[in-house]
Design a protein around this motif. Structure first.
Motif, mmCIF file in Angstrom:
data_model
loop_
_atom_site.group_PDB
_atom_site.id
_atom_site.type_symbol
_atom_site.label_atom_id
_atom_site.label_comp_id
_atom_site.label_asym_id
_atom_site.label_seq_id
_atom_site.Cartn_x
_atom_site.Cartn_y
_atom_site.Cartn_z
ATOM 1 N N TRP A 1 0.831 -1.207 0.000
ATOM 2 C CA TRP A 1 0.000 0.000 0.000
ATOM 3 C C TRP A 1 0.866 1.257 0.000
ATOM 4 O O TRP A 1 0.580 2.233 -0.703
ATOM 5 N N GLN A 2 1.959 1.260 0.741
ATOM 6 C CA GLN A 2 2.837 2.426 0.778
ATOM 7 C C GLN A 2 3.441 2.699 -0.601
ATOM 8 O O GLN A 2 3.559 3.851 -1.021
ATOM 9 N N GLN A 3 3.796 1.634 -1.311
ATOM 10 C CA GLN A 3 4.344 1.796 -2.656
ATOM 11 C C GLN A 3 3.296 2.406 -3.598
ATOM 12 O O GLN A 3 3.594 3.321 -4.371
ATOM 13 N N VAL A 4 2.066 1.883 -3.542
ATOM 14 C CA VAL A 4 0.989 2.372 -4.408
ATOM 15 C C VAL A 4 0.624 3.806 -4.034
ATOM 16 O O VAL A 4 0.382 4.655 -4.911
ATOM 17 N N GLU A 5 0.590 4.096 -2.733
ATOM 18 C CA GLU A 5 0.231 5.440 -2.272
ATOM 19 C C GLU A 5 1.215 6.477 -2.803
ATOM 20 O O GLU A 5 0.825 7.571 -3.233
ATOM 21 N N GLU A 6 2.504 6.145 -2.802
ATOM 22 C CA GLU A 6 3.512 7.069 -3.320
ATOM 23 C C GLU A 6 3.323 7.324 -4.816
ATOM 24 O O GLU A 6 3.497 8.442 -5.299
ATOM 25 N N LYS A 7 2.958 6.280 -5.540
ATOM 26 C CA LYS A 7 2.762 6.409 -6.986
ATOM 27 C C LYS A 7 1.514 7.215 -7.312
ATOM 28 O O LYS A 7 1.448 7.901 -8.339
ATOM 29 N N SER B 1 -6.861 12.737 -3.725
ATOM 30 C CA SER B 1 -7.256 13.684 -2.684
ATOM 31 C C SER B 1 -7.214 12.992 -1.323
ATOM 32 O O SER B 1 -7.067 11.765 -1.234
ATOM 33 N N ILE B 2 -7.345 13.770 -0.267
ATOM 34 C CA ILE B 2 -7.337 13.202 1.085
ATOM 35 C C ILE B 2 -8.459 12.185 1.238
ATOM 36 O O ILE B 2 -8.269 11.093 1.783
ATOM 37 N N SER B 3 -9.656 12.526 0.731
ATOM 38 C CA SER B 3 -10.808 11.628 0.821
ATOM 39 C C SER B 3 -10.567 10.350 0.027
ATOM 40 O O SER B 3 -10.860 9.238 0.492
ATOM 41 N N GLN B 4 -10.008 10.483 -1.178
ATOM 42 C CA GLN B 4 -9.739 9.313 -2.010
ATOM 43 C C GLN B 4 -8.688 8.416 -1.372
ATOM 44 O O GLN B 4 -8.834 7.191 -1.342
ATOM 45 N N ARG B 5 -7.631 9.015 -0.840
ATOM 46 C CA ARG B 5 -6.557 8.231 -0.230
ATOM 47 C C ARG B 5 -7.079 7.452 0.988
ATOM 48 O O ARG B 5 -6.747 6.277 1.168
ATOM 49 N N ALA B 6 -7.902 8.103 1.806
ATOM 50 C CA ALA B 6 -8.446 7.440 2.995
ATOM 51 C C ALA B 6 -9.360 6.282 2.611
ATOM 52 O O ALA B 6 -9.325 5.205 3.223
ATOM 53 N N ALA B 7 -10.186 6.469 1.557
ATOM 54 C CA ALA B 7 -11.105 5.416 1.122
ATOM 55 C C ALA B 7 -10.345 4.221 0.562
ATOM 56 O O ALA B 7 -10.657 3.059 0.874
ATOM 57 N N VAL B 8 -9.334 4.484 -0.269
ATOM 58 C CA VAL B 8 -8.550 3.394 -0.854
ATOM 59 C C VAL B 8 -7.816 2.619 0.241
ATOM 60 O O VAL B 8 -7.798 1.383 0.243
ATOM 61 N N GLU B 9 -7.234 3.322 1.193
ATOM 62 C CA GLU B 9 -6.508 2.654 2.276
ATOM 63 C C GLU B 9 -7.448 1.776 3.099
ATOM 64 O O GLU B 9 -7.090 0.658 3.485
ATOM 65 N N ALA C 1 -17.081 12.275 -7.194
ATOM 66 C CA ALA C 1 -16.041 12.183 -6.165
ATOM 67 C C ALA C 1 -14.774 11.506 -6.667
ATOM 68 O O ALA C 1 -13.810 11.369 -5.915
ATOM 69 N N GLY C 2 -14.749 11.056 -7.909
ATOM 70 C CA GLY C 2 -13.551 10.441 -8.464
ATOM 71 C C GLY C 2 -13.416 8.965 -8.134
ATOM 72 O O GLY C 2 -12.321 8.497 -7.795
ATOM 73 N N LYS C 3 -14.511 8.217 -8.271
ATOM 74 C CA LYS C 3 -14.460 6.780 -7.950
ATOM 75 C C LYS C 3 -13.536 6.031 -8.909
ATOM 76 O O LYS C 3 -12.816 5.122 -8.497
ATOM 77 N N THR C 4 -13.558 6.398 -10.202
ATOM 78 C CA THR C 4 -12.721 5.707 -11.182
ATOM 79 C C THR C 4 -11.239 5.865 -10.844
ATOM 80 O O THR C 4 -10.461 4.905 -10.914
ATOM 81 N N THR C 5 -10.830 7.070 -10.473
ATOM 82 C CA THR C 5 -9.439 7.320 -10.095
ATOM 83 C C THR C 5 -9.046 6.494 -8.876
ATOM 84 O O THR C 5 -7.953 5.921 -8.815
ATOM 85 N N SER C 6 -9.940 6.427 -7.894
ATOM 86 C CA SER C 6 -9.664 5.657 -6.673
ATOM 87 C C SER C 6 -9.543 4.171 -6.970
ATOM 88 O O SER C 6 -8.673 3.477 -6.431
ATOM 89 N N LEU C 7 -10.398 3.663 -7.861
ATOM 90 C CA LEU C 7 -10.377 2.236 -8.177
ATOM 91 C C LEU C 7 -9.115 1.844 -8.942
ATOM 92 O O LEU C 7 -8.670 0.698 -8.856
ATOM 93 N N ALA C 8 -8.541 2.777 -9.688
ATOM 94 C CA ALA C 8 -7.285 2.481 -10.371
ATOM 95 C C ALA C 8 -6.187 2.168 -9.354
ATOM 96 O O ALA C 8 -5.375 1.255 -9.554
ATOM 97 N N ASP D 1 -16.553 11.460 0.061
ATOM 98 C CA ASP D 1 -17.498 12.554 0.289
ATOM 99 C C ASP D 1 -17.063 13.866 -0.344
ATOM 100 O O ASP D 1 -17.821 14.830 -0.346
ATOM 101 N N GLU D 2 -15.841 13.909 -0.870
ATOM 102 C CA GLU D 2 -15.320 15.155 -1.427
ATOM 103 C C GLU D 2 -15.551 15.184 -2.939
ATOM 104 O O GLU D 2 -15.023 14.348 -3.680
#
Length: 501
Positions: free
Chosen positions: A7-13, A18-26, A44-51, A163-164
């Motif tokens: 997760w740390q590797q993916v988070e850096e990439k 956004s803060i909301s997207q990062r929290a949801a993915v984690e 809210a950018g669901k497609t970006t989060s799912l990638a 939510d953002e």
């Protein structure tokens, strides 16, 4: 599901999250649950989060598969890099053996899946399979019975939340969409009215003409949304002519034969011969071994015997067949109509095509067309398609769409037609939320009655379920289903359309 190191590797990439997207993915990738939810407000950018979820899961050794109840939603989900097919097609496959491969299924637009579909989907899961149910409880729901996505959340399904809102670029419009996302329809409509975005034009013809003129004034990035197919078709015709007068569309028209879905026929109606008419065109999405009809084949109704419940059809090779429609499933019924197309016209596909690799309601513009039916279309995705209308007669003007068809789309500007006399199955809180939230920079509402607008758009038509004491009477349910289908053209998912990345 995913180790902290991965997760740390993916988070850096994916530092752009956004803060909301990062929290949801984690929350999703660290969950140990077999089924988790991703509830995201519109835009809210669901497609970006799912990638990011896909990448983390694949690094952990999961095979990620995407599913969606409609071909349009499947096409959208595929943008996240997930190989996607419709839920209906997945459920028609033979149940795969458990070969020990860890799979992660991402079911997008989960609110559009019925209880029956969801039950069959869960039944097929193997021991190590994981599921992410993605949706938005305030958007449109399935025509068929049940609200499994909503009920699973009520039952305690762990759900990450986005939510953002990131879609709306205009601060005032974003504020109104946020109000709609919270269920404050009265406040949102009053806000839009104060912003000068609500227009009352009592006379229907005048209202439609104004919408057509406003579209033609700034067509780039503009989408018109209307509650039902009848008004959608009329608006499409008016905009087509307005665009011709302004010189944006060629005056040279080519009248081609297309197929319009019989919106008055429900799934149950198709089992009864009396509902068919001579001249109707029938498409057998699943085919019939008994009748020797291949999947995807078309035929024309020649005779109807209501008393014996028998329909006689003529196939394309001239052969006639008579059968009981109660014994066949997976059929779609159409009227054949004439439509005038010109070079420059915006068009939409009204059924998916595996051969053309297009989804239902996907949009594009005509670059070339002739009287022989040869069409060249540049899709909004940038792809160019060339085909003859006889090969795929499911085409219509694409200036205006229904609210149901707009779900999942994004436009720079939306012009929303709201006729308060249409009834709660078409004009309600879901239409308000879905329609207004499509626009990035602007949303304009045109209505016959400003005084009734907020009240009618605030109506909650949440589907009743058999688990509570608010279950609808049978007659009311049939009426509601019919109205819902009037607004939502059939997806024809039985055609087997699949998007692979």
């Amino acid at each position: 599901m995913v180790s902290s190191e991965i997760w740390q590797q993916v988070e850096e990439k994916h530092s752009h999250l956004s803060i909301s997207q990062r929290a949801a993915v984690e929350q999703i990738v660290s969950s140990q649950d077999k089924v988790t939810g991703l509830e995201g407000v519109a835009g809210a950018g669901k497609t970006t989060s799912l990638a990011a979820v896909r990448e983390a899961a694949e690094q952990e050794g999961y095979e990620v598969r995407g599913l969606a109840p409609t071909s349009r939603a499947a096409h959208k989900l595929a943008e996240s890099g997930i190989e996607t097919e419709t839920l209906q097609r997945h459920l028609r496959h033979d149940e795969p053996p458990d070969e020990g491969q860890n799979r992660l299924y991402v079911l997008d637009e989960s609110s559009l899946a019925s209880t029956k579909q969801m039950n069959e989907f869960f039944r097929r899961l193997h021991g190590e399979d994981r599921v992410i149910l993605v949706g938005d409880k305030r958007q449109h729901e399935a025509v068929e019975a049940g609200r499994p996505y909503h009920q699973l959340q009520q039952a305690g399904m762990q759900t990450a939340r986005l939510d953002e809102i990131v879609r709306q670029k205009d601060p005032a419009l974003k504020e109104a969409v946020e109000q709609l996302a919270r269920g404050d329809v009265f406040g949102a409509i009053d806000n839009l009215d104060q912003q000068g975005r609500v227009h009352e034009i009592v006379v229907r013809d005048d209202r439609f003409s104004e919408i057509a003129r406003e579209y033609a004034r700034q067509p780039q990035g503009t989408l018109v949304i209307s509650p039902d197919n009848e008004s959608r078709r009329e608006l499409n015709g008016l905009i087509h002519h307005e665009m011709q007068q302004r010189g944006d569309v060629s005056q040279n028209e080519h009248k081609l034969r297309v197929l319009d879905s019989r919106q008055d026929m429900t799934g149950a109606d198709r089992q009864w011969a009396a509902q068919y008419g001579e001249g109707d065109v029938v498409r057998y999405t699943r085919g019939s071994k008994v009748l020797g009809i291949k999947p995807g084949e078309y035929a024309r109704v020649q005779q109807v015997d209501s008393k014996e419940n028998r329909v006689t059809i003529e196939r394309e090779n001239g052969e006639r067949k008579t059968y009981d429609p109660h014994r066949l499933s997976g059929v779609a019924v159409y009227h054949e109509n004439e439509r005038a197309f010109s070079e420059g016209d915006r068009v939409q596909f009204t059924a998916p095509s595996k051969d053309l690799q297009v989804a239902n309601r996907e949009l594009g513009s005509i670059e070339k067309v002739n009287d022989a039916g040869n069409i060249k279309i540049r899709m909004d995705s940038g792809r160019e398609l060339a085909f003859n209308i006889r090969e795929h007669p499911h085409l219509d003007h694409g200036y205006a769409v229904t609210s149901h068809s707009s779900q999942g789309q994004t436009a720079e500007r939306v012009l929303i037609h709201v006729d308060t006399e249409k009834g709660e199955q078409l004009v309600n809180s879901r239409m308000a939320y879905v329609s207004v939230s499509r626009g990035q920079y602007d949303a304009q509402i045109y209505t016959n009655d400003r005084s009734e607008l907020a009240r009618d758009l605030s109506r909650d038509i949440t589907q009743r379920t058999a688990t509570g004491h608010d279950m609808e009477p049978a007659a009311q349910k049939i009426e509601a289903t019919s109205a819902h289908q009037q607004a939502q053209p059939p997806e024809h998912n039985d055609s087997g359309h699949q998007i692979a990345m």
